[in-house]
Design a protein around this motif. Structure first.
Motif, PDB file in Angstrom:
ATOM      1  N   LYS A   1       0.923  -1.332  -0.083  1.00 50.39           N
ATOM      2  CA  LYS A   1      -0.025   0.000  -0.110  1.00 50.39           C
ATOM      3  C   LYS A   1       0.983   1.190  -0.204  1.00 50.39           C
ATOM      4  CE  LYS A   1      -3.713   2.403   2.661  1.00 50.39           C
ATOM      5  NZ  LYS A   1      -4.602   2.292   3.580  1.00 50.39           N
ATOM      6  N   ARG A   2       2.083   1.229   0.776  1.00 52.50           N
ATOM      7  CA  ARG A   2       2.773   2.447   0.783  1.00 52.50           C
ATOM      8  C   ARG A   2       3.382   2.578  -0.706  1.00 52.50           C
ATOM      9  NH1 ARG A   2       4.208   0.136   5.922  1.00 52.50           N
ATOM     10  NH2 ARG A   2       6.103  -0.740   5.197  1.00 52.50           N
ATOM     11  N   LEU A   3       3.886   1.615  -1.218  1.00 54.63           N
ATOM     12  CA  LEU A   3       4.492   1.796  -2.477  1.00 54.63           C
ATOM     13  C   LEU A   3       3.398   2.334  -3.499  1.00 54.63           C
ATOM     14  CD1 LEU A   3       6.543  -1.610  -2.558  1.00 54.63           C
ATOM     15  CD2 LEU A   3       7.359   0.790  -2.240  1.00 54.63           C
ATOM     16  N   GLU A   4       2.345   1.681  -3.509  1.00 48.78           N
ATOM     17  CA  GLU A   4       1.275   2.172  -4.569  1.00 48.78           C
ATOM     18  C   GLU A   4       0.635   3.562  -4.172  1.00 48.78           C
ATOM     19  OE1 GLU A   4      -1.449  -1.230  -4.207  1.00 48.78           O
ATOM     20  OE2 GLU A   4      -0.444  -2.353  -5.672  1.00 48.78           O
ATOM     21  N   GLU A   5       1.251   4.293  -3.242  1.00 50.86           N
ATOM     22  CA  GLU A   5       0.781   5.617  -3.004  1.00 50.86           C
ATOM     23  C   GLU A   5       1.762   6.698  -3.725  1.00 50.86           C
ATOM     24  OE1 GLU A   5       0.692   5.784   1.194  1.00 50.86           O
ATOM     25  OE2 GLU A   5      -1.453   5.266   1.221  1.00 50.86           O
ATOM     26  N   ARG A   6       2.891   5.929  -4.164  1.00 49.56           N
ATOM     27  CA  ARG A   6       3.846   6.788  -4.863  1.00 49.56           C
ATOM     28  C   ARG A   6       3.409   7.276  -6.050  1.00 49.56           C
ATOM     29  NH1 ARG A   6       8.401   7.162  -2.384  1.00 49.56           N
ATOM     30  NH2 ARG A   6       9.437   7.832  -4.104  1.00 49.56           N
ATOM     31  N   PRO A   7       3.509   8.727  -6.408  1.00 51.50           N
ATOM     32  CA  PRO A   7       3.250   9.408  -7.606  1.00 51.50           C
ATOM     33  C   PRO A   7       3.749   8.510  -8.861  1.00 51.50           C
ATOM     34  CG  PRO A   7       3.552  10.789  -5.981  1.00 51.50           C
ATOM     35  CD  PRO A   7       4.070   9.622  -5.576  1.00 51.50           C
ATOM     36  N   ALA A   8       5.172   8.182  -8.654  1.00 52.22           N
ATOM     37  CA  ALA A   8       5.775   7.391  -9.884  1.00 52.22           C
ATOM     38  C   ALA A   8       5.112   6.003 -10.182  1.00 52.22           C
ATOM     39  CB  ALA A   8       7.399   7.255  -9.575  1.00 52.22           C
ATOM     40  N   LEU A   9       4.780   5.413  -9.340  1.00 55.95           N
ATOM     41  CA  LEU A   9       3.952   4.207  -9.556  1.00 55.95           C
ATOM     42  C   LEU A   9       2.680   4.367 -10.053  1.00 55.95           C
ATOM     43  CD1 LEU A   9       3.993   1.280  -9.727  1.00 55.95           C
ATOM     44  CD2 LEU A   9       3.419   1.067  -7.151  1.00 55.95           C
ATOM     45  N   LYS A  10       2.211   5.312  -9.692  1.00 58.83           N
ATOM     46  CA  LYS A  10       0.705   5.680 -10.204  1.00 58.83           C
ATOM     47  C   LYS A  10       0.929   6.077 -11.773  1.00 58.83           C
ATOM     48  CE  LYS A  10      -1.400   7.065  -5.968  1.00 58.83           C
ATOM     49  NZ  LYS A  10      -2.193   8.116  -5.136  1.00 58.83           N
ATOM     50  N   ARG A  11       1.955   6.847 -12.075  1.00 56.08           N
ATOM     51  CA  ARG A  11       2.212   7.105 -13.429  1.00 56.08           C
ATOM     52  C   ARG A  11       2.387   5.964 -14.388  1.00 56.08           C
ATOM     53  NH1 ARG A  11       5.244  11.419 -11.004  1.00 56.08           N
ATOM     54  NH2 ARG A  11       7.260  10.296 -11.413  1.00 56.08           N
ATOM     55  N   ALA A  12       3.269   5.132 -13.618  1.00 58.68           N
ATOM     56  CA  ALA A  12       3.646   4.041 -14.327  1.00 58.68           C
ATOM     57  C   ALA A  12       2.465   3.082 -14.910  1.00 58.68           C
ATOM     58  CB  ALA A  12       4.766   3.033 -13.691  1.00 58.68           C
ATOM     59  N   ASN A  13       1.591   3.029 -13.712  1.00 60.72           N
ATOM     60  CA  ASN A  13       0.200   2.200 -13.830  1.00 60.72           C
ATOM     61  C   ASN A  13      -0.744   2.991 -14.817  1.00 60.72           C
ATOM     62  OD1 ASN A  13       1.096   0.291 -11.953  1.00 60.72           O
ATOM     63  ND2 ASN A  13      -0.044   1.300 -10.310  1.00 60.72           N
ATOM     64  N   ALA A  14      -0.676   4.038 -14.766  1.00 54.75           N
ATOM     65  CA  ALA A  14      -1.426   4.697 -16.116  1.00 54.75           C
ATOM     66  C   ALA A  14      -0.952   4.517 -17.311  1.00 54.75           C
ATOM     67  CB  ALA A  14      -1.402   6.344 -15.495  1.00 54.75           C
ATOM     68  N   LYS A  15       0.444   4.543 -17.454  1.00 57.96           N
ATOM     69  CA  LYS A  15       0.899   4.271 -18.672  1.00 57.96           C
ATOM     70  C   LYS A  15       0.549   2.801 -19.348  1.00 57.96           C
ATOM     71  CE  LYS A  15       4.826   7.543 -19.050  1.00 57.96           C
ATOM     72  NZ  LYS A  15       6.005   8.044 -19.170  1.00 57.96           N
ATOM     73  N   GLU A  16       0.714   1.944 -18.291  1.00 58.04           N
ATOM     74  CA  GLU A  16       0.396   0.518 -18.474  1.00 58.04           C
ATOM     75  C   GLU A  16      -0.969   0.173 -18.937  1.00 58.04           C
ATOM     76  OE1 GLU A  16       2.512  -1.939 -18.759  1.00 58.04           O
ATOM     77  OE2 GLU A  16       3.838  -2.158 -17.020  1.00 58.04           O
ATOM     78  N   ALA A  17      -1.895   1.016 -18.547  1.00 58.80           N
ATOM     79  CA  ALA A  17      -3.152   0.828 -18.836  1.00 58.80           C
ATOM     80  C   ALA A  17      -3.479   1.621 -20.325  1.00 58.80           C
ATOM     81  CB  ALA A  17      -4.114   1.752 -17.762  1.00 58.80           C
ATOM     82  N   GLU A  18      -2.835   2.365 -20.424  1.00 55.61           N
ATOM     83  CA  GLU A  18      -2.899   3.021 -21.835  1.00 55.61           C
ATOM     84  C   GLU A  18      -2.367   2.070 -22.867  1.00 55.61           C
ATOM     85  OE1 GLU A  18      -4.373   5.879 -24.531  1.00 55.61           O
ATOM     86  OE2 GLU A  18      -4.487   5.946 -22.099  1.00 55.61           O
ATOM     87  N   PHE A  19      -1.237   1.306 -22.446  1.00 54.72           N
ATOM     88  CA  PHE A  19      -0.756   0.632 -23.599  1.00 54.72           C
ATOM     89  C   PHE A  19      -1.456  -0.638 -23.783  1.00 54.72           C
ATOM     90  CE2 PHE A  19       3.704   1.930 -21.668  1.00 54.72           C
ATOM     91  CZ  PHE A  19       3.676   3.057 -22.572  1.00 54.72           C
ATOM     92  N   SER A  20      -2.447  -1.121 -22.862  1.00 58.29           N
ATOM     93  CA  SER A  20      -2.988  -2.342 -22.751  1.00 58.29           C
ATOM     94  C   SER A  20      -4.432  -2.090 -23.488  1.00 58.29           C
ATOM     95  CB  SER A  20      -3.216  -2.850 -21.377  1.00 58.29           C
ATOM     96  OG  SER A  20      -2.132  -3.115 -20.684  1.00 58.29           O
ATOM     97  N   LYS A  21      -4.923  -0.742 -23.861  1.00 58.57           N
ATOM     98  CA  LYS A  21      -6.117  -0.553 -24.571  1.00 58.57           C
ATOM     99  C   LYS A  21      -5.973  -1.177 -25.964  1.00 58.57           C
ATOM    100  CE  LYS A  21      -7.418   3.826 -22.363  1.00 58.57           C
ATOM    101  NZ  LYS A  21      -7.616   5.254 -22.300  1.00 58.57           N
ATOM    102  N   PRO A  22      -7.060  -1.846 -26.461  1.00 57.46           N
ATOM    103  CA  PRO A  22      -7.249  -2.447 -27.616  1.00 57.46           C
ATOM    104  C   PRO A  22      -6.914  -1.237 -28.843  1.00 57.46           C
ATOM    105  CG  PRO A  22      -9.238  -3.187 -26.558  1.00 57.46           C
ATOM    106  CD  PRO A  22      -8.240  -1.996 -25.711  1.00 57.46           C
ATOM    107  N   ALA A  23      -6.099  -1.663 -29.917  1.00 56.63           N
ATOM    108  CA  ALA A  23      -5.761  -0.675 -30.981  1.00 56.63           C
ATOM    109  C   ALA A  23      -7.083  -0.340 -31.678  1.00 56.63           C
ATOM    110  CB  ALA A  23      -4.998  -1.553 -31.862  1.00 56.63           C
TER     111      ALA A  23
END
Length: 205
Positions: A183-205
């Motif tokens: 939970k402490r790690l997932e509160e980090r802004p850098a991890l949130k940014r990385a997760n947002a990029k992953e979500a964007e990459f995973s969207k269907p083309a």
């Protein structure tokens, strides 16, 4: 184009390095590979990583592969991010130990349990067994916010990524120490940014 390029696929171990790069805070580019299409097995990529795996990075002409090695390299190469401990620091030894505990103990022990491959004599395995690994990590993530004390290091990114994966897949028990640390790690802004990029990459083309 920046001087730092990540060869990335999602979901994969390269997510560890994506998070690391966000913590480093330097400009970087991403080249996405579709593993289902065999893009990590092309001659061009095999020239970068003969193992045909991600992650890999290219930095000023230097190629580094293996997630923990990349995190170690980036932490040392960009000291302003304060994700490493200097050679002369007494904590450097434990820091390096945790960096490599992830791929050499946590990941193989967890994979053995999940794939039901356990049973070999413990002395024959470099990682021992998952119960021992869990006990060691449970103690390590208790008592301080991060593995090395009050500040996050690359070791937390490696170990934290393994614990996040283990909890997500139910391969690890939801011990309160693990849940609080993640939970402490997932509160980090850098991890949130990385997760947002992953979500964007995973969207269907």
């Amino acid at each position: 184009m920046s001087d730092l390029l990540l060869y990335h696929a999602c979901p994969s171990r390269s997510s560890i390095v994506l998070w690391m790069l966000e913590e480093v805070g330097e400009p970087y580019d991403i080249q996405l590979l579709d593993l289902n299409k065999g893009e990590s097995r092309t001659p061009a990529y095999l020239a970068i990583n003969p193992m045909g795996k991600v992650p890999a990075i290219r930095h000023n002409g230097v190629v580094v592969t293996e997630a923990a090695a990349i995190c170690c390299y980036l932490a040392d190469r960009f000291p302003a991010a304060r994700l490493s401990l200097p050679i002369e620091d007494a904590g450097r030894g434990p820091y390096v130990k945790w960096l490599f505990f992830g791929p050499s103990c946590l990941e193989p022990a967890l994979t053995d349990r999940m794939l039901k491959r356990e049973g070999a004599p413990q002395r024959a395995l470099g990682w021992g067994d998952l119960d021992t690994v869990v006990g060691v990590l449970r103690k390590a993530v208790s008592g301080a916010p991060f593995l090395m004390g009050e500040r996050l290091t690359a070791a937390d990114i490696v170990i934290g990524s393994g614990l996040r994966w283990g909890l997500m897949t139910k391969g690890l028990p939801e011990l309160p120490e693990f849940v609080a640390y993640v939970k402490r790690l997932e509160e980090r802004p850098a991890l949130k940014r990385a997760n947002a990029k992953e979500a964007e990459f995973s969207k269907p083309a």
